[in-house]
Scaffold this motif. Structure first.
Motif, PDB file in Angstrom:
ATOM      1  N   SER A 185      -1.468   9.157   0.053  1.00  0.00           N
ATOM      2  CA  SER A 185      -0.369   8.300   0.499  1.00  0.00           C
ATOM      3  C   SER A 185       0.978   9.013   0.480  1.00  0.00           C
ATOM      4  O   SER A 185       1.838   8.760   1.330  1.00  0.00           O
ATOM      5  CB  SER A 185      -0.304   7.039  -0.369  1.00  0.00           C
ATOM      6  N   HIS A 186       1.190   9.929  -0.464  1.00  0.00           N
ATOM      7  CA  HIS A 186       2.494  10.608  -0.524  1.00  0.00           C
ATOM      8  C   HIS A 186       2.689  11.554   0.657  1.00  0.00           C
ATOM      9  O   HIS A 186       3.817  11.916   0.983  1.00  0.00           O
ATOM     10  CB  HIS A 186       2.681  11.341  -1.858  1.00  0.00           C
ATOM     11  N   GLU A 199      -0.461   1.795  -0.417  1.00  0.00           N
ATOM     12  CA  GLU A 199       0.276   2.702  -1.289  1.00  0.00           C
ATOM     13  C   GLU A 199       1.368   3.428  -0.500  1.00  0.00           C
ATOM     14  O   GLU A 199       2.486   3.615  -0.991  1.00  0.00           O
ATOM     15  CB  GLU A 199      -0.680   3.725  -1.911  1.00  0.00           C
ATOM     16  N   ALA A 200       1.026   3.844   0.720  1.00  0.00           N
ATOM     17  CA  ALA A 200       2.007   4.528   1.569  1.00  0.00           C
ATOM     18  C   ALA A 200       3.166   3.597   1.889  1.00  0.00           C
ATOM     19  O   ALA A 200       4.332   4.022   1.914  1.00  0.00           O
ATOM     20  CB  ALA A 200       1.339   5.018   2.855  1.00  0.00           C
ATOM     21  N   TYR A 201       2.867   2.325   2.123  1.00  0.00           N
ATOM     22  CA  TYR A 201       3.917   1.327   2.404  1.00  0.00           C
ATOM     23  C   TYR A 201       4.920   1.278   1.248  1.00  0.00           C
ATOM     24  O   TYR A 201       6.141   1.296   1.468  1.00  0.00           O
ATOM     25  CB  TYR A 201       3.273  -0.038   2.616  1.00  0.00           C
ATOM     26  N   ALA A 202       4.401   1.218   0.021  1.00  0.00           N
ATOM     27  CA  ALA A 202       5.273   1.150  -1.150  1.00  0.00           C
ATOM     28  C   ALA A 202       6.143   2.399  -1.275  1.00  0.00           C
ATOM     29  O   ALA A 202       7.330   2.314  -1.618  1.00  0.00           O
ATOM     30  CB  ALA A 202       4.431   0.961  -2.417  1.00  0.00           C
ATOM     31  N   LYS A 203       5.570   3.550  -0.987  1.00  0.00           N
ATOM     32  CA  LYS A 203       6.338   4.798  -1.062  1.00  0.00           C
ATOM     33  C   LYS A 203       7.393   4.858   0.040  1.00  0.00           C
ATOM     34  O   LYS A 203       8.509   5.344  -0.174  1.00  0.00           O
ATOM     35  CB  LYS A 203       5.402   6.001  -0.971  1.00  0.00           C
ATOM     36  N   LEU A 204       7.063   4.375   1.231  1.00  0.00           N
ATOM     37  CA  LEU A 204       8.013   4.405   2.340  1.00  0.00           C
ATOM     38  C   LEU A 204       9.206   3.479   2.089  1.00  0.00           C
ATOM     39  O   LEU A 204      10.292   3.711   2.630  1.00  0.00           O
ATOM     40  CB  LEU A 204       7.310   4.013   3.647  1.00  0.00           C
ATOM     41  N   GLU A 205       8.999   2.449   1.284  1.00  0.00           N
ATOM     42  CA  GLU A 205      10.109   1.545   0.963  1.00  0.00           C
ATOM     43  C   GLU A 205      11.231   2.254   0.213  1.00  0.00           C
ATOM     44  O   GLU A 205      12.373   1.790   0.224  1.00  0.00           O
ATOM     45  CB  GLU A 205       9.597   0.351   0.152  1.00  0.00           C
ATOM     46  N   THR A 206      10.931   3.394  -0.418  1.00  0.00           N
ATOM     47  CA  THR A 206      11.974   4.151  -1.122  1.00  0.00           C
ATOM     48  C   THR A 206      12.985   4.743  -0.150  1.00  0.00           C
ATOM     49  O   THR A 206      14.076   5.166  -0.567  1.00  0.00           O
ATOM     50  CB  THR A 206      11.356   5.283  -1.963  1.00  0.00           C
ATOM     51  N   LEU A 260       4.674   9.807   3.286  1.00  0.00           N
ATOM     52  CA  LEU A 260       6.108   9.864   3.020  1.00  0.00           C
ATOM     53  C   LEU A 260       6.688  11.198   3.492  1.00  0.00           C
ATOM     54  O   LEU A 260       7.789  11.249   4.051  1.00  0.00           O
ATOM     55  CB  LEU A 260       6.373   9.664   1.528  1.00  0.00           C
ATOM     56  N   GLN A 261       5.929  12.276   3.302  1.00  0.00           N
ATOM     57  CA  GLN A 261       6.364  13.582   3.796  1.00  0.00           C
ATOM     58  C   GLN A 261       6.442  13.594   5.324  1.00  0.00           C
ATOM     59  O   GLN A 261       7.371  14.161   5.902  1.00  0.00           O
ATOM     60  CB  GLN A 261       5.414  14.673   3.302  1.00  0.00           C
TER      61      GLN A 261
END
Length: 205
Positions: free
Chosen positions: A27-28, A69-76, A31-32
């Motif tokens: 998932s991270h 999980e990717a959704y949560a990371k993208l919210e940052t 974000l990359q």
């Protein structure tokens, strides 16, 4: 690294990545990809690119565990200003509400080739019906074909490597292959890689 490609929409071109460099990822990595897509669009002159996550529904709870999980990371990405606009269904991508669409390489490649196939089908249907039509109608269809047919455009740039790498479409013509080579040369001349690294914060201005 990720392969981005530019797709036309009703409003503007959207950068889609990854479209085939990575079939499996964590998932991270999504974000990359978003960071690289934002930097890519900034290098094209878009001051504040927005991001969407390709998913089967717009709700945050939709998708596989990895996508959630990717959704949560993208919210940052929304700490300073709205950047991540949430999940985007495939049918809504072409409305042009976002600048960057992120997904894994398997899903992205299927999405891209489905879009290509549908565009080709529609264009052929229009061409058949316009064969007896006016020259102006045939000109409009030819113009639309040039805009939609991905194989007639330079290839995708491999983002995330320290160099200029262009992946051409399998159906590319010799003339467009030469165009891709010239396009890669222009990227070097215009210091494209340095601009990407600047927007990613890897180098100082």
């Amino acid at each position: 690294p990720a392969l981005p490609t530019m797709l036309p929409t009703h409003k503007k071109e959207v950068a889609v990545l990854d479209v085939g460099a990575n079939l499996t990822l964590k998932s991270h990595h999504i974000l990359q990809f978003a960071a690289m897509g934002i930097a890519y669009q900034k290098s094209r002159g878009i001051e504040h690119p927005t991001v969407g996550l390709l998913n089967i529904g717009t709700e945050a709870i939709k998708g596989t565990p990895q996508v959630r999980e990717a959704y949560a990371k993208l919210e940052t990405l929304n700490r300073d200003q709205p950047t991540f606009l949430g999940n985007i269904e495939g049918k809504d991508v072409f409305r042009g509400d976002i600048d960057v669409l992120v997904t894994d390489g398997f899903t992205g490649n299927v999405f891209l080739k489905t879009a290509e196939g549908l565009a080709s089908f529609i264009l052929k249907q229009l061409e058949q019906r316009a064969f007896e039509g006016s020259p102006s109608l045939r000109h409009e269809i030819a113009s639309l074909k040039d805009r939609l047919y991905v194989a007639e455009h330079p290839g995708a740039i491999l983002c995330g490597v320290e160099g200029i790498v262009v992946k051409c479409h399998g159906d590319i013509t010799p003339a467009k292959f030469m165009s891709s080579i010239k396009g890669a040369a222009r990227l070097v001349q215009h210091r494209f890689l340095e601009k990407i690294m600047l927007h990613l914060g890897l180098v100082k201005q």
